[in-house]
Motif scaffolding. Structure first.
Motif, PDB file in Angstrom:
ATOM      1  N   HIS A 206      21.365  57.634   2.654  1.00 44.93           N
ATOM      2  CA  HIS A 206      21.449  56.495   1.739  1.00 44.93           C
ATOM      3  C   HIS A 206      20.209  55.602   1.776  1.00 44.93           C
ATOM      4  O   HIS A 206      19.666  55.326   2.847  1.00 44.93           O
ATOM      5  N   CYS A 208      19.017  51.785   1.490  1.00 46.24           N
ATOM      6  CA  CYS A 208      19.763  50.634   2.010  1.00 46.24           C
ATOM      7  C   CYS A 208      18.931  49.358   1.923  1.00 46.24           C
ATOM      8  O   CYS A 208      17.774  49.330   2.341  1.00 46.24           O
ATOM      9  N   ALA A 255      24.011  49.860  -0.241  1.00 44.20           N
ATOM     10  CA  ALA A 255      23.454  51.173   0.077  1.00 44.20           C
ATOM     11  C   ALA A 255      24.064  52.202  -0.868  1.00 44.20           C
ATOM     12  O   ALA A 255      25.191  52.032  -1.341  1.00 44.20           O
TER      13      ALA A 255
END
Ligand code: FE
Length: 289
Positions: A206, A208, A255
């Motif tokens: 992810h 973020c 995220a």
């Protein structure tokens, strides 16, 4: 998103990679806002395409609103902290977003809508985030996930921390109502008492970011300073760890899973190729939205 407070302690901590205050911008019919993602400083952070913060108690800054305009190929997530915003689209759908409320709009193959302040004075404060859709979902049916403040779970910790969970799951297991399997988003709004710590697992897959709404934060093991109204881009790792500064802090932790697909982007259309952008313009002009 999987979390376990015992396990997360062994995860690699994400350090602060860069910070940006965004740039002053004007959009819609002349709404003054701060463009935090989608600016020359931070073009995008796959799959986060744009983050705008609007915050003003001067009606001249917001009253013109965002009259009828299209979107295709991504999602818009509007989170209101103060004020009221009326939304209307070309399918006849209409509603008002109120403080603490979220509208998660999947524009997909196309929505034409307006977003207008439902107020003549007072404070309007909120955020709009754009999250990209994978190629396979860009031309799917549009849809909405809408939640008022009472539908956003609040997790309260013994030390006074309050976590509003819009999307994703916290270490304590509180689950946000908004879901999107392809990008597995996390969207938290956290109140942190002065000096208090907060940690959250965020998968390595992810992108973020953290945006400081009130106070300030120290980020990661290096305790790098993230000042008020700045966005922090977090580096690789699997765990976010922040500490509030000398006063209480409020921050957004956002995220989403990277798509790693080509991005062709023009205004309100975000596709994979230039040909698809041309097609979006043609479809919009020919009333095919
Ligand atoms: Fe819009």
């Amino acid at each position: 998103m999987t979390n376990d407070s015992a396990d997360t302690k062994t995860l690699a901590i994400r350090e602060l990679l860069g910070i940006t205050p965004g740039i002053p911008a004007s959009d819609g019919a002349g709404v003054r806002l701060t463009r935090i993602i989608g600016s020359p400083q931070l073009d995008m952070l796959d799959p986060l395409l744009l983050l705008d913060c609007f915050e003003s108690d001067d009606p001249d800054d917001y009253i013109a609103g965002f009259p009828s305009h299209p979107h295709r190929g991504f999602e818009t997530v509007t989170y209101l902290l103060a004020g009221r915003l009326r939304h209307k689209d070309n399918t006849g759908r209409e509603g008002v977003i109120e403080p603490g409320g979220v509208q998660w709009m999947t524009a997909a193959r196309g929505i034409i809508h307006s977003e207008m302040p439902e107020q003549a004075e007072g404070l309007l404060r909120g955020f709009q985030l754009w999250i990209n859709l994978p190629a396979a979902e860009k031309m799917s049916e549009p849809g909405y996930q809408e939640f008022n403040s009472h539908q956003i779970p609040q997790e309260r910790h013994a030390n006074g921390t309050i976590v509003r969970v819009i999307a994703g799951t916290t270490a304590a297991g509180t689950q946000g109502p908004a879901t999107r399997p392809s990008t597995d988003p996390l969207y938290l709004d956290v109140d942190l008492p002065a000096g208090a710590d907060f940690a959250q697992a965020v998968p390595a897959s992810h992108a973020c970011v953290v945006f400081v709404v009130d106070g300030s934060l120290d980020v990661g093991t290096s305790m790098a300073a993230l000042p008020l109204r700045h966005l922090g881009v977090l580096g690789p790792g699997e765990r976010v760890q922040v500490r509030a500064g000398a006063s209480a802090s409020r921050f957004l932790l956002i995220a989403a899973k990277r798509l790693e697909e080509p991005v062709a982007r023009h205004g309100p259309f975000v596709m994979n190729t230039e040909a698809e952008i041309v097609q979006a313009f043609n479809d919009y002009r020919s009333n095919r939205f």
